[in-house]
Structure formats: C-alpha cells, structure tokens
Design a protein around this motif. Structure first.
Motif, mmCIF file in Angstrom:
data_model
loop_
_atom_site.group_PDB
_atom_site.id
_atom_site.type_symbol
_atom_site.label_atom_id
_atom_site.label_comp_id
_atom_site.label_asym_id
_atom_site.label_seq_id
_atom_site.Cartn_x
_atom_site.Cartn_y
_atom_site.Cartn_z
ATOM 1 N N TYR A 104 0.863 -1.174 0.000
ATOM 2 C CA TYR A 104 0.000 0.000 0.000
ATOM 3 C C TYR A 104 0.900 1.225 0.000
ATOM 4 C CZ TYR A 104 -3.866 3.097 1.230
ATOM 5 O OH TYR A 104 -4.813 4.089 1.226
ATOM 6 N N TYR A 105 0.831 1.993 -1.077
ATOM 7 C CA TYR A 105 1.774 3.098 -1.298
ATOM 8 C C TYR A 105 1.026 4.427 -1.364
ATOM 9 C CZ TYR A 105 4.809 6.233 -3.986
ATOM 10 O OH TYR A 105 5.522 7.301 -4.421
ATOM 11 N N ARG A 106 1.495 5.411 -0.582
ATOM 12 C CA ARG A 106 0.908 6.749 -0.577
ATOM 13 C C ARG A 106 1.952 7.739 -1.099
ATOM 14 N NH1 ARG A 106 0.252 4.015 3.631
ATOM 15 N NH2 ARG A 106 1.900 5.044 4.826
ATOM 16 N N GLU A 107 1.621 8.416 -2.187
ATOM 17 C CA GLU A 107 2.545 9.397 -2.765
ATOM 18 C C GLU A 107 2.801 10.550 -1.800
ATOM 19 O OE1 GLU A 107 1.999 10.705 -6.828
ATOM 20 O OE2 GLU A 107 0.534 9.103 -7.102
ATOM 21 N N LYS A 108 1.772 10.949 -1.071
ATOM 22 C CA LYS A 108 1.886 12.021 -0.090
ATOM 23 C C LYS A 108 0.845 11.782 1.006
ATOM 24 C CE LYS A 108 0.894 15.373 -3.005
ATOM 25 N NZ LYS A 108 0.556 16.750 -3.491
ATOM 26 N N ASN A 109 1.020 12.453 2.138
ATOM 27 C CA ASN A 109 0.066 12.331 3.232
ATOM 28 C C ASN A 109 -1.194 13.119 2.894
ATOM 29 O OD1 ASN A 109 1.641 10.691 4.916
ATOM 30 N ND2 ASN A 109 2.807 12.470 5.635
ATOM 31 N N SER A 110 -2.113 12.451 2.241
ATOM 32 C CA SER A 110 -3.345 13.093 1.798
ATOM 33 C C SER A 110 -4.468 12.071 1.817
ATOM 34 C CB SER A 110 -3.165 13.651 0.383
ATOM 35 O OG SER A 110 -4.407 14.060 -0.155
ATOM 36 N N ASP A 111 -5.691 12.555 2.082
ATOM 37 C CA ASP A 111 -6.859 11.672 2.036
ATOM 38 C C ASP A 111 -7.363 11.461 0.618
ATOM 39 O OD1 ASP A 111 -6.893 11.384 4.781
ATOM 40 O OD2 ASP A 111 -8.207 13.124 5.093
ATOM 41 N N ASN A 112 -6.799 12.175 -0.322
ATOM 42 C CA ASN A 112 -7.228 12.054 -1.706
ATOM 43 C C ASN A 112 -6.803 10.695 -2.249
ATOM 44 O OD1 ASN A 112 -7.632 12.279 -4.508
ATOM 45 N ND2 ASN A 112 -7.290 14.484 -4.452
ATOM 46 N N PRO A 113 -7.769 9.855 -2.674
ATOM 47 C CA PRO A 113 -7.433 8.498 -3.133
ATOM 48 C C PRO A 113 -6.535 8.455 -4.361
ATOM 49 C CG PRO A 113 -9.737 9.035 -3.616
ATOM 50 C CD PRO A 113 -9.226 10.123 -2.715
ATOM 51 N N LYS A 114 -6.436 9.561 -5.097
ATOM 52 C CA LYS A 114 -5.578 9.523 -6.290
ATOM 53 C C LYS A 114 -4.109 9.398 -5.926
ATOM 54 C CE LYS A 114 -4.801 14.473 -7.195
ATOM 55 N NZ LYS A 114 -5.033 15.556 -8.163
ATOM 56 N N TYR A 115 -3.778 9.673 -4.658
ATOM 57 C CA TYR A 115 -2.398 9.536 -4.206
ATOM 58 C C TYR A 115 -2.139 8.200 -3.511
ATOM 59 C CZ TYR A 115 -2.299 14.568 -5.055
ATOM 60 O OH TYR A 115 -2.379 15.812 -5.634
ATOM 61 N N HIS A 116 -3.145 7.347 -3.468
ATOM 62 C CA HIS A 116 -3.031 6.055 -2.804
ATOM 63 C C HIS A 116 -3.004 4.947 -3.856
ATOM 64 C CE1 HIS A 116 -4.896 7.688 1.192
ATOM 65 N NE2 HIS A 116 -4.052 8.528 0.642
ATOM 66 N N HIS A 117 -2.073 4.008 -3.704
ATOM 67 C CA HIS A 117 -1.913 2.972 -4.724
ATOM 68 C C HIS A 117 -1.741 1.598 -4.073
ATOM 69 C CE1 HIS A 117 -1.238 6.289 -7.533
ATOM 70 N NE2 HIS A 117 -0.394 6.784 -6.635
ATOM 71 N N ARG A 118 -2.220 0.599 -4.778
ATOM 72 C CA ARG A 118 -2.053 -0.799 -4.383
ATOM 73 C C ARG A 118 -1.165 -1.498 -5.400
ATOM 74 N NH1 ARG A 118 -6.353 -3.716 -1.769
ATOM 75 N NH2 ARG A 118 -6.066 -5.264 -3.413
#
Length: 395
Positions: free
Chosen positions: A368-382
């Motif tokens: 589970y990878y987060r580009e930045k500390n944000s709640d925006n799902p576009k920055y969250h990756h599986r």
C-alpha cells in the motif's frame, strides 16, 4: 506476555461501515488512563509503557456502528432479542446447534444489560446483547459543552471457564442505531489470553480454546462486565470537546456452552510458507503460519520481519484474503513485536458475512503506497503480488 493494546498498533481494517471518532490529545490521555490504569508493559517485555495510539484503534473497533434495517434482518428480531445471525446477514437460526440462548438481564447503576445469545467460536465468543440506559441519571456525568447525543458501550469483559480466567478479551463490536435509549449490538470476546496469578494481566497467550476442551462436555461460563463507557459528543462532533467517562458496576452473566459442533467443523491449515519481496523501493519478508476456518469465522496468523531495512516511508505491507470468487473476506486485527524486536507477530480475523461460502482462500500480499500524506485516493496505490499469493483449497 502479549500486549493487548499493542496488537492494534498496526491495525488494518476495511472501515467502510464504521464511524470513526477523532480524539484530541487530552481525550486520548484520559481514555488511556482509564483503560490502561496501572499496567506498565509494552510489547512482550516488562517495565515499559503502552502506546496511546493503540487505545484509539481499540476504540474505533469498540464503538463502531452498523445499521441493519432490511426485511430479512428484522425477521430475525424476536421478542427475546436479536439473533446473532441478523448481524452477519445470515438466515434465521442458521447457527442453530452452535449457539445457546441465555436471555438474561442484569441491572446496575440504572443501566440494564441483556444477554440474548452466545456462540462459542474458534478463539472467540460472540454475544448478542442490548444496553438500556433509560433509568440512568445522566446528571451524574461530568458537566461540559456537549450535544445531547451520547453513546454507551461495554468495555472489556472477564470470562471464567473451566477454572481459567480469560482477560484482555476486547474485540470488534457492531452497534445498531439507538432507539428510546436502548441499543442492540453484537460483541466478540477474545479467548486467547489467560491470567494465571489474578493480577488482571495475561500470563498465557495464543491459547486455543477449541484444542483444550472436551467436545462431549458442557462448560459453565461466567462473563463479567465491570465498566460501561460513555462517549459524550462535543459541540463539534468528533473534533472538539468529546469526552469519555466510565461507569463502574457489575453486569454478570452465567450460562453453559458446548463446543462439539464447532470443533468438528473447524479446519486448521499449518501453512508455514515464506513470502519474500525484494525491490528497489520496498522490501518485506513474511512467514504465513496458520489459517483457521470455522463455519462462522476465518483467522490468519503470520510474521513480518522488522528492522531498518524493512522500514519505508508511506509504504506498508498488507495481506488480504479473498474467496474462490475473488470476493474480499472482511478482516481486522494487528500485531506486536517479539522481545528481540526482530519480527512482528500478526493476526487477522473476521466473521463470514451474508451468504459467503468459502471453498478456497487466496492469501494475497500487497504493497500500500501513498505518494503524499493526503486523504485524496488519487495519491493512494495498491501494488499486488499475484505471483507470490498462496491458495488454500478448503474442500
């Protein structure tokens, strides 16, 4: 000794159906003081302190809310109380033979707690209950700027069975909407930790209840709740001036259980397979140890390697379980480090819901990878590692 609170520090839960309560630091400190009391252990070694973040994770489990309102559910609401099946989307009396009816109410401090049904499962005990605070004098609570809405919930119970004292029993609880100061809920009590010297702390951990009882014997059980928590909602809900108070009392229930049917239908798979992920930006070493499947629940135990070489900012290892149709098996849990701090011991568990019939389970590792500390799902990756998945045929 396992730390009851520490195991939730790395918790991963599908929280779609749960309402999350954000606590101020003052509230976290207050809640920690009430729950942890004078306990002074961290992880599995003594003379250290609990991490307060774990308390917040426990609370998210304990005061989660589930709304059940379809016709099928209400068909299972009998005069004596809700059936366990109704919380899990099962058919009426589908768990007949596994569960027992208790139908007892205990009133103390103006709060009436009812226990309707009990089901002894693999490592857990499910209780269908109701809490009625109609007669409780809320003027006794501390004053403050709060909305009228308050939420009452049961804290940990102590369970006595066959001369053993089970402690640190807290598990997930699903609450329905409150109606006329009454609330139905399903709670799960963990039966893996035993207090042998009566100090309130676990001395035996990872106890397997179904492997240590006689299938041909009925067992007397006593469940004791000595505290009820009250969540007082602030003027700005979940953000400002939320408070937690605890009402001391005695809500005690006695009943008998038999594990023959659940024991005969619980499958245990000792897997002991290693998953190694070694990439430029991510590294993980996992040992999948054991999968346990009962007609009611699924649990998975595994370890993950610890150390600086396995620590990555905004990148976490996760394990998901899927059935033969690719449907996600809803699990929750966490883990704690061993004494040498070389690996984390993890356990995930969850109840099988609705009409989920499991014939095959895929154990899928993912990053589970987060580009930045944000709640925006576009920055969250599986990033799924299908080639490293383990498939277990349950047939």
């Amino acid at each position: 000794m396992n730390n009851k609170y520490k195991i939730f520090n790395e918790i991963n839960i599908d929280d779609t159906n749960y309402e999350i309560y954000n606590l101020s630091q003052e509230d976290r400190d207050s809640l920690f003081d009430n729950l942890a009391k004078d306990i002074k252990t961290k992880k599995v070694i003594k003379q250290k302190s609990y991490e307060k973040v774990a308390i917040a994770s426990i609370l998210c489990l304990s005061i989660s809310t589930v709304v059940l309102s379809n016709d099928k559910v209400w068909a299972l609401v009998e005069n004596i109380g809700k059936q366990i099946e109704s919380y899990l989307g099962k058919s009426e009396n589908e768990y007949k033979g596994y569960k027992v009816e208790v139908n007892k109410t205990v009133d103390d401090k103006g709060i009436a707690v009812s226990l309707h049904e009990v089901l002894l499962d693999d490592g857990n005990m499910l209780l269908s209950m109701n809490l009625d605070h109609s007669e409780f004098d809320e003027s006794k609570l501390k004053k403050g700027l709060f909305r009228n809405k308050k939420m009452y919930y049961l804290s940990d119970a102590t369970v006595y069975m066959e001369g053993k004292k089970f402690v640190e029993t807290g598990g997930a609880t699903s609450y329905e909407n409150e109606n006329d100061n009454k609330q139905d809920f399903l709670t799960s009590l963990n039966l893996e930790r035993i207090d042998t010297n009566n100090d309130g702390r676990s001395d035996i951990t990872n106890y397997q209840i179904l492997e240590n009882i006689d299938p041909n014997k009925d067992y007397d059980v006593k469940v004791v709740f000595d505290e009820i928590g009250v969540h007082k909602v602030g003027l700005i809900p979940r953000v400002i001036d939320d408070k937690f108070e605890f009402i001391k009392g005695n809500w005690e229930f006695d009943f008998r259980v038999n594990g023959k049917k659940i024991m005969g239908e619980t499958q245990v798979y000792n897997i002991n397979k290693e998953i190694n992920i070694d990439e430029k930006d991510f590294k993980a070493l996992v040992n999948i140890k054991q999968l346990r499947v009962s007609p009611i629940s699924v649990s998975l135990t595994y370890t993950t390697k610890m150390g600086k070489e396995y620590e990555f900012e905004n990148r976490d290892l996760m394990i998901e379980l899927l059935d033969q149709d690719g449907n996600f098996i809803n699990m929750g849990g966490g883990g704690g480090g061993n004494e040498e701090q070389t690996y984390m011991e993890m356990k995930y568990e969850g109840n099988l819901e609705a009409n989920q019939k499991v014939e095959n389970i895929k154990i899928l590792p993912l990053q589970y990878y987060r580009e930045k500390n944000s709640d925006n799902p576009k920055y969250h990756h599986r990033i799924e590692y299908e080639d490293k998945a383990i498939n277990i045929n349950l047939k």
